[in-house]
Design a protein around this motif. Structure first.
Motif, mmCIF file in Angstrom:
data_model
loop_
_atom_site.group_PDB
_atom_site.id
_atom_site.type_symbol
_atom_site.label_atom_id
_atom_site.label_comp_id
_atom_site.label_asym_id
_atom_site.label_seq_id
_atom_site.Cartn_x
_atom_site.Cartn_y
_atom_site.Cartn_z
ATOM 1 N N PHE A 7 0.832 -1.198 0.000
ATOM 2 C CA PHE A 7 0.000 0.000 0.000
ATOM 3 C C PHE A 7 0.868 1.250 0.000
ATOM 4 O O PHE A 7 0.405 2.322 0.324
ATOM 5 C CB PHE A 7 -0.925 0.019 1.223
ATOM 6 C CG PHE A 7 -2.092 -0.918 1.117
ATOM 7 C CD1 PHE A 7 -2.936 -0.850 0.050
ATOM 8 C CD2 PHE A 7 -2.340 -1.863 2.103
ATOM 9 C CE1 PHE A 7 -4.027 -1.704 -0.056
ATOM 10 C CE2 PHE A 7 -3.419 -2.724 2.004
ATOM 11 C CZ PHE A 7 -4.260 -2.646 0.921
ATOM 12 N N LEU B 116 -2.854 8.292 1.078
ATOM 13 C CA LEU B 116 -3.064 6.849 1.165
ATOM 14 C C LEU B 116 -4.123 6.420 0.158
ATOM 15 O O LEU B 116 -4.050 5.340 -0.420
ATOM 16 C CB LEU B 116 -3.493 6.478 2.588
ATOM 17 C CG LEU B 116 -3.672 4.991 2.825
ATOM 18 C CD1 LEU B 116 -2.369 4.256 2.641
ATOM 19 C CD2 LEU B 116 -4.227 4.717 4.199
ATOM 20 N N MET B 117 -5.117 7.298 -0.073
ATOM 21 C CA MET B 117 -6.184 6.939 -0.996
ATOM 22 C C MET B 117 -5.636 6.672 -2.393
ATOM 23 O O MET B 117 -6.110 5.792 -3.097
ATOM 24 C CB MET B 117 -7.219 8.070 -1.020
ATOM 25 C CG MET B 117 -8.630 7.640 -1.276
ATOM 26 S SD MET B 117 -9.100 6.070 -0.566
ATOM 27 C CE MET B 117 -10.032 6.558 0.837
ATOM 28 N N LEU C 262 -4.211 3.240 -2.381
ATOM 29 C CA LEU C 262 -5.281 2.240 -2.386
ATOM 30 C C LEU C 262 -5.862 2.103 -3.790
ATOM 31 O O LEU C 262 -6.224 1.013 -4.223
ATOM 32 C CB LEU C 262 -6.385 2.643 -1.409
ATOM 33 C CG LEU C 262 -5.977 2.782 0.057
ATOM 34 C CD1 LEU C 262 -7.165 3.179 0.901
ATOM 35 C CD2 LEU C 262 -5.400 1.486 0.570
ATOM 36 N N PHE D 235 -11.312 -4.037 2.397
ATOM 37 C CA PHE D 235 -10.819 -2.746 1.902
ATOM 38 C C PHE D 235 -11.856 -2.112 0.975
ATOM 39 O O PHE D 235 -12.118 -0.899 1.042
ATOM 40 C CB PHE D 235 -9.463 -2.972 1.233
ATOM 41 C CG PHE D 235 -9.095 -2.010 0.171
ATOM 42 C CD1 PHE D 235 -9.046 -0.655 0.416
ATOM 43 C CD2 PHE D 235 -8.764 -2.463 -1.091
ATOM 44 C CE1 PHE D 235 -8.689 0.221 -0.579
ATOM 45 C CE2 PHE D 235 -8.406 -1.594 -2.084
ATOM 46 C CZ PHE D 235 -8.380 -0.251 -1.827
ATOM 47 N N PHE E 90 -14.528 -0.805 3.122
ATOM 48 C CA PHE E 90 -14.004 0.445 3.691
ATOM 49 C C PHE E 90 -14.321 1.611 2.760
ATOM 50 O O PHE E 90 -14.833 2.646 3.187
ATOM 51 C CB PHE E 90 -12.490 0.266 3.881
ATOM 52 C CG PHE E 90 -11.685 1.526 4.081
ATOM 53 C CD1 PHE E 90 -11.420 1.992 5.356
ATOM 54 C CD2 PHE E 90 -11.168 2.218 3.009
ATOM 55 C CE1 PHE E 90 -10.666 3.128 5.540
ATOM 56 C CE2 PHE E 90 -10.415 3.356 3.179
ATOM 57 C CZ PHE E 90 -10.156 3.811 4.456
ATOM 58 N N LEU E 91 -14.066 1.426 1.446
ATOM 59 C CA LEU E 91 -14.284 2.519 0.494
ATOM 60 C C LEU E 91 -15.762 2.882 0.411
ATOM 61 O O LEU E 91 -16.123 4.063 0.453
ATOM 62 C CB LEU E 91 -13.782 2.113 -0.888
ATOM 63 C CG LEU E 91 -12.282 1.954 -1.037
ATOM 64 C CD1 LEU E 91 -11.957 1.367 -2.389
ATOM 65 C CD2 LEU E 91 -11.600 3.292 -0.880
ATOM 66 N N TYR F 18 -10.941 7.003 10.451
ATOM 67 C CA TYR F 18 -9.522 6.636 10.430
ATOM 68 C C TYR F 18 -9.036 6.106 11.764
ATOM 69 O O TYR F 18 -7.911 5.631 11.872
ATOM 70 C CB TYR F 18 -8.676 7.808 9.946
ATOM 71 C CG TYR F 18 -8.828 7.978 8.460
ATOM 72 C CD1 TYR F 18 -8.021 7.267 7.582
ATOM 73 C CD2 TYR F 18 -9.839 8.756 7.930
ATOM 74 C CE1 TYR F 18 -8.196 7.368 6.225
ATOM 75 C CE2 TYR F 18 -10.019 8.866 6.568
ATOM 76 C CZ TYR F 18 -9.189 8.173 5.723
ATOM 77 O OH TYR F 18 -9.376 8.262 4.378
#
Lengths: 348, 294
Positions: free
Chosen positions: A74, A253-254, A257, B100, B103-104, B219
């Protein structure tokens, strides 16, 4: 993509990437078309393609470390940031030319990548993924707190120039970016079918078995991280000189990802998969950008600017659908299509 | 010394929040071996639902907390049923990537709902500070802290003594063997997500008690994940101890190191701790070391 009835008649032909004269014709005409594109493409399309090409370079790097070597990372956005900042610092503070700063920024990112990949020698799977998230935040924190990187203001690298010719518009940068992308794609395609690439796949499929077979795991994991971060660094350098401003906001971080999402949708362990994934995600994003004002008008509950949040939802839903129904990604669909084309008039 | 203790106690109060989030993650891992990135969002939604009933509708605390539990548990159940169950039998990393994706989606919905605004919980716990020989502790935070300790004790007892807890431990060990002894593994997965969502609501309420509900709230899930990994993913005790420790390290580090490096220690301390722990003890401080076979 070969029609029915075309066979390889020699070993050299069998291992070639481009096998028939039709392939050569398609490849060469596609490249010519690509490099003539700025003459007739609109500004919007060209800057979008620049963005796509830079994402492809980052994605290729991530494909090598995650798709082939199996180490989910990541941290790609942070390594891209290192490349962008290295290039910016070298050109602004030390007066290097862009053409020297570009490879140096790749190497710098790669070296930091080896340090960043060091936890992979002891841990794997999602432990490693978490470690790379930690590395991301540490790198961004260091960038924000160092004198040389301009802290929160960022840096403003100049556009590259060659013999008095300034690459200062998107159309002009297009040539540099596309050339680098083609070279990097060619290199990645060849790397993964060499001895190194096979070692990566061995580590991905079963690292213990690979070690027993004589693959030096430490060496190859470090190499995978180096190559991956080298790609990210090159992409970061191009990005910095394209938009001539570098700050930590561009490498969140996005973003990291997003690159992992591209691989999932495109298909892990496939070079064409990177292209599919990047296209899918970027076009999905553009679609959301265009439709969200209309949606916001139709559904007042969404508020005035729902684009960013709707983008997240669309991205997440796409990932969920792909993970459930096509975990091998679009590249797998492409393979199925190729296989059926090869058999075309016959059922099997 | 007094100042150090003050910082440490304040850190501990924040740390108990991390420990709660980590507990929710550890619960899911203990039964299903899925590491969840999505728990920060569950925490945020728990806090948001609680706000809806307490702040929005003006219900009293003990009435408002139950719909919040039910709604969040429903989200947890839906996550398990719709997205994780189809992945049974696939590599665990696929489930990790699935969380994940969740999460989005949840993050997007959360941001859509808040639209950049903040929500503040009305004060539902007694105000004021408790003064212990120079160290002051806000009473509402202390109540949150004690609730966290109580919840940890309850969870440990559930896992140790009840039949369902035994079933969960058996499922974590081996799905097929558990099935063979008459445990319905699929039901266990649903129970564990509901239980985990309930813990997440408690974490959410305790968090919203300390800070506003705004777009960064989810977060805390990343901090919770860091604590869970540092403590060892299958150890509730680890989650508690490391959660409290991390809160102390962040707060004390920020107080003493910030002047030296120019601020921002709080943002990065957790990640440095995580890297160190992963390098020295990859399975966490209290985790079970697993031996791999080919």
């Amino acid at each position: 993509m070969r029609p029915c009835g075309v066979f390889d008649k020699s070993y050299g032909l069998d291992i070639a990437i481009i096998r028939t004269w039709q392939h050569w014709a398609i490849l060469i005409s596609a490249l010519i078309l690509l490099f003539l594109f700025p003459l007739f493409g609109s500004y919007y399309i060209i800057s979008f393609m620049n963005y796509l090409a830079i994402s492809v370079i980052v994605g290729l790097g991530l494909q090598i470390v995650s798709g082939y070597c199996g180490q989910i990372s990541f941290g790609q956005a942070a390594f891209m940031a290192i490349g962008a900042y290295t290039s910016a610092v070298l050109t602004i503070k030390f007066g290097f030319s862009f053409w020297i700063a570009l490879p140096l920024s790749g190497i710098m990112a790669g070296l930091v990548g080896i340090i960043g990949g060091a936890p992979s020698l002891r841990i794997k799977g999602m432990y490693l993924a978490m470690a790379t998230i930690a590395i991301h935040f540490v790198v961004i924190w260091l960038i924000l707190h160092m004198e040389i990187t301009g802290s929160f203001k960022g840096l403003f690298p100049p556009p590259p120039s060659l013999g008095g010719f300034e690459f200062d518009t998107d159309e002009r940068m297009f040539y540099i970016i596309m050339t680098v992308m083609v070279i990097m794609t060619y290199a990645a395609r060849n790397l993964v079918r060499s001895k190194v690439g096979r070692a990566f796949v061995a580590i991905r499929d079963n690292d213990l078995a690979g070690e027993v077979m004589g693959v030096n795991i430490y060496h190859y994991k470090s190499l995978a991280f180096f190559v991956s971060c080298f790609y990210a660094g090159i992409a970061g350098s191009l990005w910095g000189h394209l938009i001539t401003v570098v700050n930590a906001e561009q490498f969140t971080l996005m973003h990291a990802l997003e690159y992992i999402g591209m691989l999932i949708i495109g298909g892990m362990g496939s070079i064409p998969g990177v292209f599919f994934g990047v296209l899918f995600i970027r076009i999905l994003n553009e679609l959301v950008m265009f439709t969200s004002p209309l949606l916001a008008k139709a559904v007042p509950w969404l508020g005035s600017s729902p684009a960013a949040a709707l983008g997240l939802v669309a991205f997440g839903l796409a990932l969920i659908i792909f993970l459930i129904f096509e975990p091998r990604g679009l590249a797998h669909r492409w393979e199925i299509f190729k296989a059926s084309y090869r058999l075309y008039p016959f059922a099997y | 010394m007094i100042e150090f203790l003050q910082q440490a106690i304040t850190g501990m109060m924040i740390g108990s929040l991390y420990a709660l989030v980590a507990a929710a993650i550890v619960l899911v891992y203990k039964a299903t071996h899925v590491v969840s990135l999505a728990h920060g969002q569950l925490v945020a939604f728990g806090a948001l639902f609680f706000w809806l009933f307490i702040g929005g509708l003006g219900l009293p605390f003990w009435v408002g907390i139950f719909p919040a539990f039910i709604l969040t548990a429903l989200i947890g159940l839906l996550i398990e049923r719709l997205t994780l169950r189809p992945l049974i039998g696939q590599p665990l990393i696929a489930a990790f990537l699935m969380t994940f994706a969740i999460f989005l989606v949840l993050e997007g919905v959360f941001v859509l709902y808040l639209k950049g605004e903040t929500r503040t919980l009305p004060a539902f716990l007694p105000e004021g500070n408790l003064d212990i020989s120079g160290i002051s502790v806000p009473i509402n935070q202390l109540i949150g802290f004690l609730a966290a300790l109580f919840l940890f004790a309850a969870l440990s007892l559930i896992f140790k003594y009840t039949k369902i807890g035994l079933g969960m431990r058996a499922t974590a060990e081996d799905h097929r063997l558990a099935q063979g002894t008459g445990i319905t593994v699929r039901n266990i997965f649903s129970y564990i997500w509901v239980l985990s969502a309930i813990v997440a609501v408690v974490a959410g309420i305790a968090t919203a008690n300390v800070m506003d509900i705004y777009y960064m709230l989810p977060y805390i899930g990343i901090s919770g994940l860091i604590v869970a990994i540092c403590g060892g993913l299958d150890s509730l005790l680890g989650a508690l101890v490391v959660g409290l420790l991390l809160g102390v390290v962040e707060n004390v580090g920020a107080a003493y190191l910030d002047p030296l490096v120019g601020g921002g220690v709080k943002d990065v301390a957790a990640y440095v701790v995580l890297l160190l722990v992963l390098l020295i003890r990859p399975y966490g401080l209290f985790g079970l070391v697993r031996i791999e076979r080919i």
